[in-house]
Design a protein around this motif. Structure first.
Motif, PDB file in Angstrom:
ATOM      1  N   LEU A  11       0.835  -1.205   0.000  1.00 14.58           N
ATOM      2  CA  LEU A  11       0.000   0.000   0.000  1.00 14.58           C
ATOM      3  C   LEU A  11       0.871   1.257   0.000  1.00 14.58           C
ATOM      4  N   LEU A  12       1.973   1.188   0.734  1.00 14.57           N
ATOM      5  CA  LEU A  12       2.851   2.359   0.864  1.00 14.57           C
ATOM      6  C   LEU A  12       3.880   2.437  -0.265  1.00 14.57           C
ATOM      7  N   ASN A  13       3.741   1.545  -1.244  1.00 13.40           N
ATOM      8  CA  ASN A  13       4.656   1.560  -2.384  1.00 13.40           C
ATOM      9  C   ASN A  13       4.410   2.717  -3.334  1.00 13.40           C
ATOM     10  N   SER A  14       3.177   3.220  -3.352  1.00 11.99           N
ATOM     11  CA  SER A  14       2.867   4.388  -4.195  1.00 11.99           C
ATOM     12  C   SER A  14       2.506   5.560  -3.285  1.00 11.99           C
ATOM     13  N   PRO A  15       2.735   6.788  -3.763  1.00 11.54           N
ATOM     14  CA  PRO A  15       2.508   7.968  -2.919  1.00 11.54           C
ATOM     15  C   PRO A  15       1.088   8.032  -2.357  1.00 11.54           C
ATOM     16  N   LYS A  16       0.994   8.299  -1.068  1.00 13.12           N
ATOM     17  CA  LYS A  16      -0.296   8.375  -0.383  1.00 13.12           C
ATOM     18  C   LYS A  16      -0.381   9.674   0.415  1.00 13.12           C
ATOM     19  N   LYS A  17      -1.632  10.010   0.729  1.00  8.90           N
ATOM     20  CA  LYS A  17      -1.843  11.122   1.660  1.00  8.90           C
ATOM     21  C   LYS A  17      -2.032  10.498   3.038  1.00  8.90           C
ATOM     22  N   ILE A  18      -1.149  10.887   3.940  1.00 13.43           N
ATOM     23  CA  ILE A  18      -1.129  10.244   5.267  1.00 13.43           C
ATOM     24  C   ILE A  18      -1.311  11.268   6.388  1.00 13.43           C
ATOM     25  N   SER A  19      -2.175  10.944   7.325  1.00 13.52           N
ATOM     26  CA  SER A  19      -2.270  11.742   8.554  1.00 13.52           C
ATOM     27  C   SER A  19      -1.731  10.929   9.712  1.00 13.52           C
ATOM     28  N   LEU A  20      -0.925  11.578  10.528  1.00 11.20           N
ATOM     29  CA  LEU A  20      -0.418  10.943  11.751  1.00 11.20           C
ATOM     30  C   LEU A  20      -1.093  11.640  12.926  1.00 11.20           C
ATOM     31  N   ILE A  88      -4.578   7.223   4.299  1.00  9.55           N
ATOM     32  CA  ILE A  88      -4.228   6.373   5.446  1.00  9.55           C
ATOM     33  C   ILE A  88      -4.088   7.244   6.697  1.00  9.55           C
ATOM     34  N   ILE A  89      -4.656   6.782   7.781  1.00  9.53           N
ATOM     35  CA  ILE A  89      -4.539   7.511   9.045  1.00  9.53           C
ATOM     36  C   ILE A  89      -3.824   6.629  10.064  1.00  9.53           C
ATOM     37  N   PHE A  90      -2.684   7.116  10.525  1.00  7.20           N
ATOM     38  CA  PHE A  90      -1.940   6.414  11.578  1.00  7.20           C
ATOM     39  C   PHE A  90      -2.335   7.014  12.930  1.00  7.20           C
ATOM     40  N   THR A  91      -2.746   6.179  13.860  1.00  4.84           N
ATOM     41  CA  THR A  91      -2.990   6.662  15.215  1.00  4.84           C
ATOM     42  C   THR A  91      -1.884   6.091  16.097  1.00  4.84           C
ATOM     43  N   LEU A  92      -1.219   6.976  16.837  1.00  8.68           N
ATOM     44  CA  LEU A  92       0.022   6.600  17.512  1.00  8.68           C
ATOM     45  C   LEU A  92      -0.022   6.836  19.009  1.00  8.68           C
ATOM     46  N   HIS A 109     -14.527   9.117  14.329  1.00  4.87           N
ATOM     47  CA  HIS A 109     -15.632   8.152  14.249  1.00  4.87           C
ATOM     48  C   HIS A 109     -16.451   8.332  12.973  1.00  4.87           C
ATOM     49  N   SER A 110     -16.514   9.562  12.480  1.00  6.45           N
ATOM     50  CA  SER A 110     -17.394   9.857  11.345  1.00  6.45           C
ATOM     51  C   SER A 110     -16.789   9.453   9.996  1.00  6.45           C
ATOM     52  N   LEU A 111     -15.490   9.110   9.993  1.00  8.13           N
ATOM     53  CA  LEU A 111     -14.829   8.817   8.720  1.00  8.13           C
ATOM     54  C   LEU A 111     -15.298   7.489   8.128  1.00  8.13           C
ATOM     55  N   LYS A 112     -15.487   7.503   6.825  1.00 11.44           N
ATOM     56  CA  LYS A 112     -15.916   6.267   6.141  1.00 11.44           C
ATOM     57  C   LYS A 112     -14.820   5.836   5.158  1.00 11.44           C
ATOM     58  N   ASN A 113     -14.624   4.547   5.075  1.00  9.14           N
ATOM     59  CA  ASN A 113     -13.695   3.975   4.095  1.00  9.14           C
ATOM     60  C   ASN A 113     -12.277   4.520   4.176  1.00  9.14           C
ATOM     61  N   LYS A 114     -11.802   4.723   5.385  1.00 12.46           N
ATOM     62  CA  LYS A 114     -10.406   5.132   5.539  1.00 12.46           C
ATOM     63  C   LYS A 114      -9.608   3.936   6.029  1.00 12.46           C
ATOM     64  N   THR A 115      -8.352   3.923   5.661  1.00 14.75           N
ATOM     65  CA  THR A 115      -7.475   2.888   6.175  1.00 14.75           C
ATOM     66  C   THR A 115      -6.830   3.405   7.454  1.00 14.75           C
ATOM     67  N   PHE A 116      -7.092   2.723   8.548  1.00  9.42           N
ATOM     68  CA  PHE A 116      -6.503   3.105   9.826  1.00  9.42           C
ATOM     69  C   PHE A 116      -5.370   2.153  10.199  1.00  9.42           C
ATOM     70  N   VAL A 117      -4.262   2.734  10.663  1.00  8.03           N
ATOM     71  CA  VAL A 117      -3.162   1.928  11.193  1.00  8.03           C
ATOM     72  C   VAL A 117      -2.944   2.351  12.647  1.00  8.03           C
ATOM     73  N   ASP A 127     -11.159  -1.666  18.294  1.00  7.08           N
ATOM     74  CA  ASP A 127     -10.897  -2.404  17.050  1.00  7.08           C
ATOM     75  C   ASP A 127     -11.198  -1.603  15.778  1.00  7.08           C
ATOM     76  N   TYR A 128     -10.797  -0.339  15.757  1.00  8.27           N
ATOM     77  CA  TYR A 128     -11.073   0.505  14.586  1.00  8.27           C
ATOM     78  C   TYR A 128     -10.045   0.333  13.462  1.00  8.27           C
ATOM     79  N   ALA A 129      -8.896  -0.266  13.791  1.00  2.00           N
ATOM     80  CA  ALA A 129      -7.785  -0.238  12.830  1.00  2.00           C
ATOM     81  C   ALA A 129      -7.828  -1.392  11.824  1.00  2.00           C
ATOM     82  N   ASN A 130      -7.519  -1.076  10.572  1.00  3.95           N
ATOM     83  CA  ASN A 130      -7.371  -2.114   9.547  1.00  3.95           C
ATOM     84  C   ASN A 130      -6.053  -2.848   9.748  1.00  3.95           C
ATOM     85  N   TYR A 131      -5.064  -2.106  10.230  1.00  3.01           N
ATOM     86  CA  TYR A 131      -3.761  -2.697  10.533  1.00  3.01           C
ATOM     87  C   TYR A 131      -3.430  -2.336  11.966  1.00  3.01           C
TER      88      TYR A 131
END
Ligand SMILES: [Mn+2]
Length: 341
Positions: A11-20, A88-92, A109-117, A127-131
């Motif tokens: 997934l991270l092989n191509s440029p993404k917009k990421i929030s940490l 992709i949203i990373f929660t740390l 909570h309101s976000l739909k179809n986001k990838t959470f790490v 259990d919100y995270a995809n990864y």
């Protein structure tokens, strides 16, 4: 983990917009972990944003990338737009959206179809995270982020700036490598980070030997007010609004005070009560050995955390909070006394 990291690597092989995103009242570990990932992802060509729910405390503002951190409280619209726009949203360094504060929690909570790490070392992650990279046996999120970067196959991207962030995170969450959460792996990672050319002594001085005059005098006040209950091997400190303001209290000024209660030879449990400006009392709990400070925090003070370090709060008055605390000590007495057995 291996299978999932492979997927994420692709997934991270191509440029993404990421929030940490880090937790409210961020500490060295949260900021260190986020700062390191921010640098790595930028090097990888991703468009990355680092968002903190509220201000970075002054004693950590020298950390890399803190100048580029967006503060949610004072930039709500922009933060929400960037989060909604992320792939992709990373929660740390936190285990539940609620740790970001009411408003940001609602946005997440309101976000739909986001990838959470999720990368975190607190117990019982939601259990919100995809990864999900969750391990409460790890000293710090920064330690986990180091391994995450290695697992991504990006070890070669580590540099002195990234090392400084990760080392600070590990150092602060382990109390300079002395808390029980420090493992041989922690030390090996710290050694790797030192090999990247950081000045570890300078980091130590910036964090621990950089008290303001007011803070040091507030510590004096706090130590004078320390109460020791030998029958419970418990020490506590309570600081009122008035006392905090007397020394021009700034956020972060009481950081570490609670540990002094634990430095007492016969204390296994230490607590600090801090009166809030508006209402209620914030409480930090520390313990030695196997006494679960987080269970006490969870059961009576709407909190939680790690085995030896936890936090909580109450809407009671200061007096009420201390009374409740003392009332509940007998219930935990045996466990506290047996902490080091
Ligand atoms: Mn942490």
């Amino acid at each position: 983990m291996p299978q999932r990291i492979k997927e994420l690597r692709n997934l991270l092989n191509s440029p993404k917009k990421i929030s940490l995103i880090i937790h409210r009242n961020p500490d060295g570990d949260a900021i260190g972990a986020a700062s390191a990932l921010y640098s790595v992802f930028n090097k990888m060509g991703h468009q990355t944003h680092l968002i903190s729910p509220n201000e970075i405390p002054e004693y950590l503002q020298w950390l890399p990338n803190t100048d580029k951190t967006l503060i949610f409280d004072s930039n709500k619209e922009e933060s929400i737009r960037l989060i909604q726009d992320s792939d992709i949203i990373f929660t740390l360094d936190f285990n539940d959206f609620s740790r970001t504060g009411n408003e940001l929690e609602e946005v997440l909570h309101s976000l739909k179809n986001k990838t959470f790490v999720l990368i975190d070392h607190h117990l019982e992650p939601s259990d919100y995270a995809n990864y999900m990279f969750s391990d409460h046996h790890r000293s710090s999120t920064s330690e986990m982020v180091y391994e995450f970067i290695v697992e991504l196959g990006k070890k070669d991207l580590l540099d002195k700036v990234i090392a400084k962030s990760l080392y600070t995170g590990i150092m602060t969450d382990t109390g300079s490598f002395k808390f029980p959460n420090t493992t041989s792996t922690t030390m090996r990672i710290a050694a790797d980070l030192m090999d990247l050319g950081i000045n570890h002594n300078k980091i130590q001085i910036k964090i621990y030997d950089s008290f303001s005059y007011d803070k040091l005098r507030l510590l004096g006040e706090a130590l004078n007010k320390l109460v020791f209950l030998p029958e419970y091997k418990t020490a506590y400190i309570a600081l009122t609004k008035k006392e905090l303001h007397k020394y021009h209290y700034q956020k972060g000024d009481t950081e570490g005070f609670v540990n002094y209660g634990l430095s007492l030879k016969d204390s296994n449990f230490a607590v600090i009560f801090l009166e809030n400006d508006n209402e209620g009392v914030r409480i930090s709990f520390r313990s030695k050995g196997k006494f679960p400070a987080n269970e006490f925090a969870k059961k009576y003070f709407n909190g939680g955390g790690h085995l030896n370090a936890a936090g909580g709060r109450t809407n009671l008055s200061m007096e009420g909070a201390i009374t409740l605390f003392k009332e509940k000590l007998p219930e935990f007495k045996e466990q506290i006394l047996a902490a080091n057995d």
